[in-house]
Structure formats: C-alpha cells, structure tokens
Scaffold this active site. Sequence first.
Site, PDB file in Angstrom:
ATOM      1  N   GLY A 113      19.329  74.828  27.216  1.00  0.00           N
ATOM      2  CA  GLY A 113      20.669  74.291  27.017  1.00  0.00           C
ATOM      3  C   GLY A 113      21.738  74.975  27.837  1.00  0.00           C
ATOM      4  N   CYS A 133      13.375  80.177  17.613  1.00  0.00           N
ATOM      5  CA  CYS A 133      13.229  81.531  18.177  1.00  0.00           C
ATOM      6  C   CYS A 133      12.297  82.374  17.309  1.00  0.00           C
ATOM      7  CB  CYS A 133      14.583  82.240  18.239  1.00  0.00           C
ATOM      8  SG  CYS A 133      15.696  81.636  19.504  1.00  0.00           S
ATOM      9  N   HIS A 167      15.222  87.123  28.047  1.00  0.00           N
ATOM     10  CA  HIS A 167      15.903  88.315  27.546  1.00  0.00           C
ATOM     11  C   HIS A 167      15.683  89.525  28.445  1.00  0.00           C
ATOM     12  CE1 HIS A 167      15.542  85.735  23.936  1.00  0.00           C
ATOM     13  NE2 HIS A 167      16.740  86.204  23.705  1.00  0.00           N
ATOM     14  N   CYS A 187      14.451  80.548  26.133  1.00  0.00           N
ATOM     15  CA  CYS A 187      15.696  80.384  25.393  1.00  0.00           C
ATOM     16  C   CYS A 187      16.784  79.981  26.380  1.00  0.00           C
ATOM     17  CB  CYS A 187      16.041  81.706  24.683  1.00  0.00           C
ATOM     18  SG  CYS A 187      17.220  81.540  23.327  1.00  0.00           S
TER      19      CYS A 187
END
Length: 772
Positions: A446, A657, A708, A740
């Site tokens: 996104g 997640c 991350h 993510c």
Amino acid sequence: MTFPSGTILGYPRIGRRRELKRAIEAHWAGGLDEAGLQEAAAGIRSRTRARLAELGLGARDSAIPESFSFYDQVLDAIATLGALPARFADLRGADGRIPLSAYFTAARGDQDRAPLEMTKWFDTNYHYLVPEIGPETAFSLSDRRVIDQLKEARSEGYLTRPVLVGPVTFLALAKAAPGAPSGYRPLDRLAELVPVYRELLAELQQAGAEWVQLDEPALVSQSLGYDDDELAAAARHAYAVLGSASARPSLLVAAPYGQLSDVAWRTLAAAPVEAIAVDLTRGRVPAAVPGLTEKTLVGGVIDGRNVWRGDLEVAWDRLERLRELGAAHVSAGTSTSLQHVPHDVEDEPDLDRRLASWLAFADQKTGQVAALARALENGRESVREEFAAASDAWRDRRSTPGVRDGKVRERLASRTSETARRVPYSDRLSAQEELDLPLLPTTTIGSFPQTAEIRRARAARLSGDLSDAEYDGFLRDEIARVIALQEDLGLDVLVHGEAERNDMVQYFAENLDGFAVTRNGWVQSYGSRATRPSILWGDVSRPGAITVRWSEYAQSLTSRPVKGMLTGPVTILAWSFVRDDQPLRETADQVALALRDEIADLEEAGIRIVQVDEPALRELLPLQKAAQPEYLDWSVGSFLLATAGARPETQIHTHLCYSEFDVVIEAIAALDADVTSIEAARSGGEVVSDIAAAGFAHGVGPGVYDIHSPRVPSADEIATTLERATAALPLRQLWVNPDCGLKTRGYVETVEALRHLVAATATVRARATQDA
C-alpha cells in the site's frame, strides 16, 4: 530489604521528542559516531531518572527502574547472554563481547546476513526480536551495559533497579535455531542458561544494586507453545537456583500483561524471591495463596497500556484485596512497563482540555502510583484530593456529549446489513476475471516511502505556509509520480502510495468522529520506529468520504487496477488508545460501519480492488485460550460487517502482520477476503507450509522480502522464496508482494527491491509455463 511503597515497571525510552530515534538513525547514516550516540543515550537516561524522582519515585530506594534499551529489551538479553546466532559470530569483539555494531546488525541485518525475526510482544503493538536458540547455542555473559547503566545512575545520586527479561520468558519466546532436531525446544536449555543470570546478578550486586527486576510475562500466556504447568516448572527451577545464590540483590519477579495462572502464583509464592509484581488491571486477586508472609506484592493497579486516568478508588480497592493475601508488604505499581504510552499529557496543547483531563500518560501514571504509595504509607486521607480529582474525571467522561451518540447506537442496534459476502468465493473468482490479472500477480502492500519532501509539505500545510489547494496539488503530483513508477517497474496491481497519510490509523482517526490525535504522543513500535496512537474517546461515525478522491484520481492515471486502501476495524482499535467504558466488540462494529460506507463509495467511484488491512488481527488475540474464541468471533464479525456489502466483482484484499498463521487460520479463512497478504520473510516463509496444511483456498501473498531491514534481496533470492511457495500452493492462489508497506524505506532501496521482485516473478512464471 524493604521494597518501596510505589514503583513503575518501566518507562518510555525513546525520549520526549524521540531524541533516541534521531541519534540512532544519525549513527546508522554515518553522521554520528558511537561516542556521540552513547552521549545522547546517557542524556536520555539521566533526564528520565530526574523526572521520575521529581514525580515522586524515591531516588535512593530502587523505586526507579533502569529500563533503557537502544533497540529492544529481548535483543538486550540476547546480547547480554551471548546468544547471537552463528551467522553473527564474526562480529564479536576479540574478548568475546558483543559490541553495539553487532547488536544493530542482528536487529537490521546486512547484505550478507538476515536479521533476527521480529514479532509482536504478547498482545501489544510493540515488536521484539526473536532469539534463535539451538543445541549448539553457548550462553555466556557477553555484554555488561546493564551494569554500566547502574553505575552511571549511582554516579548521579540514584539507586535504580535494573530491569531484565527473565530466563523463563527469554527461552519461551525463542524459536529453535535452523537445523535444530525435531522436537527440540529452547526452554529445554534453561538449566544451562540460569547460571549466566546468576553470574550477572552477582556482578550487579557488586556494582551496588539492591533490587533487580526480572520480567516473566510468559507466566501469564498460554500462546507460546508451553502449558501453564511447564512454565511454572521452569520458573520453579530458575528461581530456586537464582534465589539460593549467596551473592545477589533482592529479586522482584514481574508478571505483566495478564492473569497469572494459579500454578504460577503458587510457584512464585514458594520461590526464594523477595517480591512479586502482578497485573491487576487484566488479572484478578486470587482467593488465597500460601507462602506470602515474607514477600512484597506489587499490585499493578495503574494501567500501563492505555491512557485513561485511572480511578484511584478502584485502584485502592484492588490493593486492599491484595493485602488480604497476607503478604509482608504491599506496594502500588503499574500493570506493565509504561513504554506503551506517551510521555506527558502536558505536552499536548492541541488536545481539548476536557478530554485531556481524562487522560494519564507515563508521567501522570507515575504520579498516580506515587499518590497511592503515599496512601499506603500515611493513610488514604493523606491523598484525598488526588482520589477526588480522579473520580471527578471519570464521572465527567461518562456524561460528556459525543461519548454516546444516539444515531450511531440506533444504527448499530437496528442494522440488517449482511455479515457474509453475497456470493461464495468460487463464484466471486469468476466475477473478478474481468480484472484480467496474470499468473502470480505482483503488487505492494500500500504505502510508498514517506520522503522528506512529503513530510515538509505536510508540516507546511499545518503551519499555514501551504494552502489547501497547493497541498492538494503537491499530493496529486506525488500520486502521479508513484503510479508512473509502478507502471515502469511492471507491477500488475497498483497503489496510490498514501502520501496524504501520516499513519495508517491516524489518517482515519482524523476523518472519523469520536477520535482525537496528539502532537507529541509518540510510542515505540520497534527499534527506532515510533507511532502516535490516536485516542478513541467516543462513539464513531464517518462525516463523509475519506479516501475516495485520491483512489479515484490514481485510477484515472492508469489502465491497470489501483487498490483502494483502508485500515480495518480491529487494527484501528489495536493501534489506538481505545475507550474502556464499553466492550471492544461494540467499538469495533461502530468503526466497521464507517468503513462499510467507505467501501460502497469506492465502488461507486469505479475502484475494483479494495484492501482492508488487518495487520493487528493476531496481535489482539487474548493470551488466555479460554478468551480467544470470543475475540475471534467479534474480530472476524467486525471485518465482515465492513466488507460483506461489497459487490461480487469487487476484489477484497487484507493484509496481516506476524500472524503465526497456524494459530488463527480458521479465523483468517472466515474473513473471506479474496486475497490475504502476510508478513513472512523474516521467518523464512514458514507460514506457507501452515497455509498449505490448513487447506486455505483463497488468494494469498506470503511476503517475499522483509521491508523492516534496509537489506535488498537479489532477484535470485526472491525467486527461490517464491518457488518455495509455488511448491506448496497452487499457482492460481499466489500473489507476489513485499512483506509490508514501504513507508519507512527509502526510494533507492525500494525501487531496486521491487525491480528484483518483478524480475523474479517473471522467471518463476516462465518456469511454470515451461513445466506446464
């Protein structure tokens, strides 16, 4: 040694203005050397001690916890205990110690080494780094920063209480290292680990510690793969060894985040430790526990996880019930560390003053603990005014307009909306063929990087230096650039990049009634990353469309489908500070109805794919198994309430997640999303086998690279990960995406990684075609 009458279990460590974040990231970028970073960290610790003493905690009686961390308390334990995985072995110092550079590499990885896996800390939004413990892991005292910080405090005139992750929790949270034999469990290494704790305690005593806090939240959880009896037996062994040591400080064993099991209560009561801290906001006082006559009980009566001003009358009643157990001494405390709440309500000049009077951040909660401590020492009448003010605030909350909205409650009570998609998934697949997607469709989750230019434009708009029209023009240019970039990269399903959103929850909070947002309410999420949770104080409704114009504009720029991007009801609750005066189920359904209206508006605007993110679905799962079915029932129900009205041809996506897919697989299937993307890279794609074993039939996108970490995987590496997925699941089910959203990454690494993702997908598609 007498324990103080009041304490907190920990305090925010990022700094009131995120000073630690800025120093660490400057160090990573090469703009601040290690000496400069250490100086900045020492300043934060010094100011914290002074502030806690000012708020009423004793400077010389171990009431102030020493709970600082450069990144994560579990990573601190990994470094202290010498438990770095073998791939980091060459980063150790010549003396065997683990330098700060190795510590950060374990957290973030590098081009040659994957970082440690990261997952949620119990049922919070804080992320910890997962220890990898194998039969060959050698434990040794390899880092003494906790001792150095104790000495630093003493040099400033404070006798603080070092805080450590306890040995049972450390191993219960660990995963078996790669290559460990079948059936191996890290907790089986407890007897070899405890002597290192014993050595550390001896050195802490020699450095002047009178008390040390060992955090054992594993003892309140039934979600770690061990049952209550196993964990209690481990605690019995660990504290028999540690408690019998001749050279050690007094021990406070803390069991935050929930209800301590009966067997754990009995175990700790019988253990040779001096104090036990229990969570009395989520747990209860048992009817009786033998063996407490020589112990201190610290009652966690001030909520460490939410921002509401605690009712001191209720807190006092809980402490009185705790006294009835017959302990030698009862102290007041917080239910958990205060790392989960912002620093200070007084730092929020923009908040409505009435709302602010209902709130307590870390400083106010510390003040409430100090007031309760004075009451325990001098009698309740000595703090009568504090008690009365807290009760007045609670009564005011209940009567303020907006806390209860009759129209919202009437709609919720009378709703006849569907709570399941109108047609089954197999029929929706046919309806969605018009999207004309290829095998293994590629997309992102996104968000795209939030650049300095975006942050400056947002700040300029808030300050008035940029008009609304100028800001809208800036956002349109940014969206157009992101759409063009994705087309150039060759992605199949596009996103608008979310440049208008400072945070995936706060953005919706700013556009829904019943919420407030903060200016300085930062809370650590992981490492140097912090969020500002919104405050959900009243009934929730949607005054108007929130995302539609941006999605509609993005779709007008391309012939490829663009996803509408929404944050789901459970995640909005999980990542906000939520009202505590009604069941979460009711609040979630209010949010769901607002999102349902948003989905309908997106469909009317021509958006064919809508993603409703629920990354926190697993996070809120209760630690006690008996409470989990009810939670899964209402959390799934709220998602369906939001999405079930979508047309069959509208493809509903969701994102999860750190989901430990096997734990909530039935609930995820019940969400009935057409496509579910899942963070999977740090765990090596283990989730794929869980998906396959469960017979999950809907579309799924197990993340193929970890966002991350700044590390950019090669196309070959992504292809290998993707082929592992194709070997386990039918090709028709699989989507290809990062783990993510890309908000926290830079554009250089993002573009390179996405080019590799598209290239890897092309390679696997070609092989699949050849094999067919």
